[in-house]
Structure formats: C-alpha cells, structure tokens
Scaffold this motif. Structure first.
Motif, PDB file in Angstrom:
ATOM      1  N   SER A 255       0.812  -1.224   0.000  1.00  0.00           N
ATOM      2  CA  SER A 255       0.000   0.000   0.000  1.00  0.00           C
ATOM      3  C   SER A 255       0.842   1.268   0.000  1.00  0.00           C
ATOM      4  O   SER A 255       0.580   2.204  -0.761  1.00  0.00           O
ATOM      5  CB  SER A 255      -0.946   0.004   1.204  1.00  0.00           C
ATOM      6  N   LEU A 256       1.846   1.343   0.858  1.00  0.00           N
ATOM      7  CA  LEU A 256       2.647   2.565   0.949  1.00  0.00           C
ATOM      8  C   LEU A 256       3.419   2.811  -0.338  1.00  0.00           C
ATOM      9  O   LEU A 256       3.522   3.954  -0.807  1.00  0.00           O
ATOM     10  CB  LEU A 256       3.601   2.474   2.140  1.00  0.00           C
TER      11      LEU A 256
ATOM     12  N   ILE B   9      -3.762   5.286   4.587  1.00  0.00           N
ATOM     13  CA  ILE B   9      -4.990   4.836   5.246  1.00  0.00           C
ATOM     14  C   ILE B   9      -5.298   3.388   4.871  1.00  0.00           C
ATOM     15  O   ILE B   9      -5.732   2.590   5.717  1.00  0.00           O
ATOM     16  CB  ILE B   9      -6.151   5.782   4.892  1.00  0.00           C
ATOM     17  N   ASN B  10      -5.074   3.014   3.615  1.00  0.00           N
ATOM     18  CA  ASN B  10      -5.250   1.616   3.227  1.00  0.00           C
ATOM     19  C   ASN B  10      -4.288   0.717   3.983  1.00  0.00           C
ATOM     20  O   ASN B  10      -4.648  -0.378   4.430  1.00  0.00           O
ATOM     21  CB  ASN B  10      -5.029   1.451   1.724  1.00  0.00           C
ATOM     22  N   PHE B  11      -3.039   1.164   4.104  1.00  0.00           N
ATOM     23  CA  PHE B  11      -2.017   0.366   4.783  1.00  0.00           C
ATOM     24  C   PHE B  11      -2.387   0.119   6.240  1.00  0.00           C
ATOM     25  O   PHE B  11      -2.356  -1.016   6.722  1.00  0.00           O
ATOM     26  CB  PHE B  11      -0.666   1.082   4.687  1.00  0.00           C
TER      27      PHE B  11
ATOM     28  N   SER C 162     -10.685   2.505  10.898  1.00  0.00           N
ATOM     29  CA  SER C 162     -10.677   1.581   9.769  1.00  0.00           C
ATOM     30  C   SER C 162      -9.950   0.299  10.123  1.00  0.00           C
ATOM     31  O   SER C 162     -10.391  -0.798   9.759  1.00  0.00           O
ATOM     32  CB  SER C 162     -10.029   2.247   8.549  1.00  0.00           C
ATOM     33  N   ALA C 163      -8.824   0.406  10.838  1.00  0.00           N
ATOM     34  CA  ALA C 163      -8.069  -0.784  11.231  1.00  0.00           C
ATOM     35  C   ALA C 163      -8.905  -1.687  12.135  1.00  0.00           C
ATOM     36  O   ALA C 163      -8.933  -2.912  11.968  1.00  0.00           O
ATOM     37  CB  ALA C 163      -6.775  -0.376  11.930  1.00  0.00           C
ATOM     38  N   ALA C 164      -9.589  -1.080  13.105  1.00  0.00           N
ATOM     39  CA  ALA C 164     -10.428  -1.867  14.014  1.00  0.00           C
ATOM     40  C   ALA C 164     -11.548  -2.572  13.262  1.00  0.00           C
ATOM     41  O   ALA C 164     -11.832  -3.761  13.497  1.00  0.00           O
ATOM     42  CB  ALA C 164     -11.007  -0.960  15.104  1.00  0.00           C
TER      43      ALA C 164
ATOM     44  N   ASP D   2      -6.918   0.549  -6.670  1.00  0.00           N
ATOM     45  CA  ASP D   2      -7.796   1.244  -5.738  1.00  0.00           C
ATOM     46  C   ASP D   2      -7.224   2.596  -5.321  1.00  0.00           C
ATOM     47  O   ASP D   2      -7.960   3.582  -5.191  1.00  0.00           O
ATOM     48  CB  ASP D   2      -8.053   0.374  -4.511  1.00  0.00           C
ATOM     49  N   VAL D   3      -5.916   2.660  -5.080  1.00  0.00           N
ATOM     50  CA  VAL D   3      -5.305   3.949  -4.747  1.00  0.00           C
ATOM     51  C   VAL D   3      -5.361   4.881  -5.949  1.00  0.00           C
ATOM     52  O   VAL D   3      -5.651   6.068  -5.830  1.00  0.00           O
ATOM     53  CB  VAL D   3      -3.847   3.747  -4.282  1.00  0.00           C
ATOM     54  N   ALA D   4      -5.098   4.336  -7.141  1.00  0.00           N
ATOM     55  CA  ALA D   4      -5.047   5.162  -8.350  1.00  0.00           C
ATOM     56  C   ALA D   4      -6.399   5.757  -8.694  1.00  0.00           C
ATOM     57  O   ALA D   4      -6.489   6.944  -9.058  1.00  0.00           O
ATOM     58  CB  ALA D   4      -4.522   4.332  -9.521  1.00  0.00           C
TER      59      ALA D   4
END
Length: 432
Positions: free
Chosen positions: A76-77, A369-371, A243-245, A135-137
């Motif tokens: 992701s990063l 945020i995805n990471f 989001s992580a939770a 998704d990031v793009a």
C-alpha cells in the motif's frame, strides 16, 4: 508515463457542469464499475471454489483470504508513492491488464484440471496486489478530474458503481461456481477487467503532476511524508485507527461467515451468492444517501450513527438456524442494512479524507490509510479461521462481530464526531 513538470492545479475540467456531461468522467466511471465487478466476482469465486470443490477446511480458507489480502500490508505505501509520481490512467490500465491475465490463466488451469489450492493462492495474491494499486489510483484520479466541491457527488457515483458490482458480483460468482465451473467463473472476472482496461485507456485528459524526477531513495522519503501527514492530522489519524479496528474484525467475520452459511445453515452456493449480493442494493442506497445526509445533518453524526447501527446488525446473524425462507430473508435484511450504512460511512469518510488532503498528497494519504486500515486484514482472516476451528463458527462469528463496534466507538470519541455540514479546507504541507 512518469510525472510531468507542472503541479496539479486541483481544478478539474468540469467547472460547475454535471459530471455526467464529461466523457472522461464517464470513462472512469464505466471502467471502475467493470473493474469492481471483476473484483467482487473473484472475491467470491476463489473462496467458494476452495470450500465447495476443493473441500478446504477453516484454516485453509483463512489462509487463502489472508494471501489475497497480504498485498495491502506489503504494497500500500509503495502504491501511494507511485500514484503521486505517475499518471493514474497508466497505473489503472496496467493493473486491469494484469488481473485479466491472472484470472485468465486460472481459467485455463481449471480447464486442464490443475487448478488446486497452490494455484488459487498464487492467483489470489496477484489479483490482490494489482487491486491495491488500482484502488489507490482511481481515488487519486477523481481528485485530478473534478473540483473539490464535486468530490462528494463524484465519490457517490463511483461508490454507487461499486455497489452495483456488489449486487452482481457475488450472485454471478456463486451461481457460476455452483451451476457451471470455477474456470467459467474465473474467466468472467477476467472479462470484466478487460472491459475496464478498454474504457479507462480512452480517458483523454492528460494529467499534470508534481515534478518527481528524483533518485529512487526519494520514494521512501515521500512515503515517510505521507505517514507523517496522516499522523499529524487528527481526523485522518482517527480514520486510520477506526478503519483498522473495523477491517480486522470484519475479516474475521467474513472468514467465519463463509463457513457458517454452508456448514451451519446449509445454504447452497447460489443461495450464498444471493445473500452476499444483498449488500449491493443496500450499498447503492447508501451511496445516494451519502450525497445528501452529511450536508443536511452533519458529517460527524452521520459517520458515528451509521457505523454503530451498520456494524451492530451483524450481531444478530449467529442467532439464525436452518436454511428456510425466514433465515434467508433475515440474512438478506442484515446484509442490506449493513451495505446501506456501511456505504454511507465509506463515502462520507472518503469525502472527508479527500477534502482535508492537498492534491500532491492524495495518493500517499489514500495508501497510508489503506495500509493502516486494511493492513491487519490478513491477520483477521487467519484469526477468523482459527476461532472457527477452536470455538465453532457460531461463537467465533459473534465474537468477531462484537469487535466491529470498536470502530464507531473510536469515531465517537474523536473530532470526527464533531464535523459539521461543511468540511475544512486542506492543510498545505511541505514536500507535497
């Protein structure tokens, strides 16, 4: 092609016109819809093939899902740094082509009778890795195409297309695996990615990006800038933690859920596909509500209340028994409510994130945020499989569903809960 020398202006070509009157936005929307349909079909095809055809146990299913989700943690990063350095159209068409080839290869292997668990693991990882970049793009692409005051409407349209994919993808995937074969199901996903490739490559507008003619080592400095920017912004930091939770617990829920439906409730592959697809109409409604409710009631109250109710509804699933009409209707209702409120949260959070983030940081912030938010999903999937083997699917499902409520709790205790009808302007930071 890599970056150009001029910075993105943040002013899209649409002005105040309707998004639907611009051909480039329509091409992005069509391509993203096809891509999401391919992704949601494959997300059901691979697990159902493993459970129904290869008779995978709980641990193997958890491992398969973890392998498909591992690229989120691993890539992701890096994806964020690349998106901020390259044109999003280039990355999207390359990832579409790669996913079409991977699933096409799976279809051929299935026809030849050699599509076993190792092949499924390889395909799941490849599709997951390429999906991280896509998704990031596409999120960064929207910011480069439209005005900031059009982001909610643009996100509503794109997330609405993802909702449409959630309607057709699970039902199509489950039906094809159950009625025909896994190779046919995999081939259908490959076709959707090919259609996305053909649509997105026709986007005519040439993006202007910040100057990034830098040494390779600069990539890691840019990644650090994205991490630091998110860590210093209270709203973005809370989005990461919430989001992580949610994603960790939801990954465990879905692993147990995909075992609970066929083994405890004895649902067929087709019935499972229809039940899972019920999130789609709900998500479509949620996308429409997201274009109106935050500006009317306030972004904070919408986020917290929708997350609490949408996540809490899954607590009722372990109480269901049997495969009768009442059970199926109850599952459809649960998934519809979850889809509606979950999508309302997703679109609202995305608008918050895109609004408070400068243009030159969009890719890195989305990737960060995805990471953080999705990086724990492989562990959640493994935990779901472990709990299902140890405690049984019913108890593990209840436990994991309760864990999802930590997400709205974190938002309720943060400044996100106090966001009003309008959102703050982005904070300009060095090193964009």
């Amino acid at each position: 092609m890599p970056c150009s020398s001029s910075a993105a202006s943040g002013s899209g070509p649409y002005g105040r016109r309707s998004l639907w009157r611009d051909s480039d936005f329509r091409r992005l929307w069509v391509g993203q819809t096809a891509s999401q349909l391919g992704e949601h079909t494959s997300l059901v095809v691979l697990p159902l093939f493993a459970v129904l055809t290869l008779h995978a146990d709980a641990g193997q299913l958890g491992a398969l899902r973890a392998v498909g989700q591992a690229p989120i943690l691993l890539l992701s990063l890096l994806a964020g740094a690349w998106v901020d350095r390259w044109r999003t159209r280039t990355l999207m068409v390359l990832t579409d082509a790669g996913r079409a080839l991977a699933l096409g290869a799976a279809a051929v292997a299935g026809v030849l009778g050699c599509l076993g668990l190792p092949a499924l693991f390889a395909v799941a990882f490849a599709v997951g890795a390429l999906s991280v970049f896509f998704d990031v793009a596409y999120q960064a692409s929207l910011v480069r195409l439209v005005e900031r005051d059009q982001l909610v409407r643009g996100n509503s349209a794109l997330e609405g297309s993802r909702s449409a994919a959630q309607i057709g993808g699970p039902a199509l995937g489950g039906t094809l695996v159950s009625a025909l074969s896994a190779p046919v199901a995999a081939a259908s996903s490959a076709v959707f990615f090919a259609l996305s490739f053909l649509s997105i490559r026709r986007i005519a507008r040439r993006e202007s990006l910040p100057d990034c003619s830098a040494r390779p080592a600069r990539v890691w400095r840019r990644i650090h800038e994205g991490l630091r920017f998110v860590a210093r912004d209270t709203s973005l930091r809370t989005v990461c933690l919430a989001s992580a939770a949610f994603q960790f617990s939801f990954a465990a829920v879905m692993t147990a859920y995909l075992l609970f439906l066929p083994r405890e409730l004895h649902l067929s592959g087709t019935a499972m596909g229809l039940v899972l697809a019920a999130t789609g109409p709900g998500a479509l409604l949620g996308s429409l509500l997201a274009a109106r409710l935050p500006s009317r009631f306030g972004h904070g109250i919408v986020l917290v209340s929708a997350a609490a109710i949408g996540d809490g509804v899954f607590l009722s699933v372990p109480a269901l028994h049997g495969s009768g009409a009442v059970t199926v209707l109850a599952l459809l209702a649960v998934n519809f409510v979850f889809g509606t409120l979950g999508q309302l949260v997703n679109v609202t959070v995305m608008a918050v994130r895109q609004t408070v983030t400068p243009n030159g940081m969009q890719g890195r912030v989305a990737a960060t945020i995805n990471f953080v938010g999705l990086g724990l999903t492989p562990l959640g999937s493994l935990l779901g499989g472990f709990l299902a083997e140890t405690w049984g699917t019913r108890t593990s499902l209840l436990t994991a569903a309760a864990g999802m409520l930590l997400s709205p709790l974190l938002m309720a205790l943060s400044p996100l809960a106090r966001l009003g009808r309008t959102l703050p302007s982005p904070t300009v930071t060095a090193g964009q």
